[in-house]
Design a protein around this motif. Sequence first.
Motif, mmCIF file in Angstrom:
data_model
loop_
_atom_site.group_PDB
_atom_site.id
_atom_site.type_symbol
_atom_site.label_atom_id
_atom_site.label_comp_id
_atom_site.label_asym_id
_atom_site.label_seq_id
_atom_site.Cartn_x
_atom_site.Cartn_y
_atom_site.Cartn_z
ATOM 1 N N LEU A 42 0.832 -1.205 0.000
ATOM 2 C CA LEU A 42 0.000 0.000 0.000
ATOM 3 C C LEU A 42 0.864 1.252 0.000
ATOM 4 C CD1 LEU A 42 -2.841 1.208 0.063
ATOM 5 C CD2 LEU A 42 -2.720 1.121 2.558
ATOM 6 N N LEU A 43 1.927 1.253 0.771
ATOM 7 C CA LEU A 43 2.827 2.407 0.803
ATOM 8 C C LEU A 43 3.517 2.609 -0.542
ATOM 9 C CD1 LEU A 43 4.376 1.961 4.358
ATOM 10 C CD2 LEU A 43 2.593 3.572 3.640
ATOM 11 N N VAL A 44 3.896 1.514 -1.193
ATOM 12 C CA VAL A 44 4.502 1.618 -2.524
ATOM 13 C C VAL A 44 3.484 2.164 -3.519
ATOM 14 C CG1 VAL A 44 5.490 0.306 -4.441
ATOM 15 C CG2 VAL A 44 6.211 -0.176 -2.100
ATOM 16 N N LEU A 45 2.244 1.700 -3.439
ATOM 17 C CA LEU A 45 1.207 2.206 -4.338
ATOM 18 C C LEU A 45 0.969 3.694 -4.115
ATOM 19 C CD1 LEU A 45 -0.983 1.718 -6.479
ATOM 20 C CD2 LEU A 45 -2.547 1.201 -4.601
ATOM 21 N N ILE A 46 0.940 4.122 -2.874
ATOM 22 C CA ILE A 46 0.756 5.550 -2.590
ATOM 23 C C ILE A 46 1.924 6.348 -3.151
ATOM 24 C CG2 ILE A 46 0.702 7.248 -0.721
ATOM 25 C CD1 ILE A 46 -0.923 5.125 0.885
ATOM 26 N N ARG A 47 3.130 5.825 -3.008
ATOM 27 C CA ARG A 47 4.323 6.513 -3.519
ATOM 28 C C ARG A 47 4.301 6.602 -5.040
ATOM 29 N NH1 ARG A 47 7.646 8.836 -5.803
ATOM 30 N NH2 ARG A 47 9.860 8.988 -5.397
ATOM 31 N N PHE A 48 3.847 5.538 -5.709
ATOM 32 C CA PHE A 48 3.787 5.492 -7.165
ATOM 33 C C PHE A 48 2.331 5.447 -7.616
ATOM 34 C CE2 PHE A 48 7.842 3.514 -5.969
ATOM 35 C CZ PHE A 48 8.699 4.393 -6.610
ATOM 36 N N TRP A 49 1.566 6.455 -7.247
ATOM 37 C CA TRP A 49 0.129 6.507 -7.499
ATOM 38 C C TRP A 49 -0.194 6.587 -8.981
ATOM 39 C CZ3 TRP A 49 -3.854 5.145 -4.795
ATOM 40 C CH2 TRP A 49 -5.120 5.602 -5.118
#
Length: 112
Positions: A42-49
């Motif tokens: 989830l944190l990676v997805l938020i970073r690479f939205w």
Amino acid sequence: MLLAIALVMLMWFIVVMRDDKTWGLELPMPTWALDLAALSPLLVLIRFWSPETRRKSDTLEFDLRVISGLYFLMALLGAALGRYAQLWLGVAISAAVHAGIWYTNRRAPSHD
């Protein structure tokens, strides 16, 4: 992210091998560890939205889907069959990753 996966899997297998009476059917780790591990995709997805940013990597979106799918399955089995109510948070986090990928890809203009 791969380190988080490796640590959770290592914890899982060490404890499974320790108790031969359950044949590995119980969730063999602290439930908070799986919830924390589910946060990494989830944190990676938020970073690479942006889908365009994720497409620059050959496998980032695929990796996010697979890893969060693995956490979803582990958390769902632990919550439903193992009766660990804390794991419903991990289920929700993992589902949020898939929903976030779907949502951002749906909103992005097609580059066909």
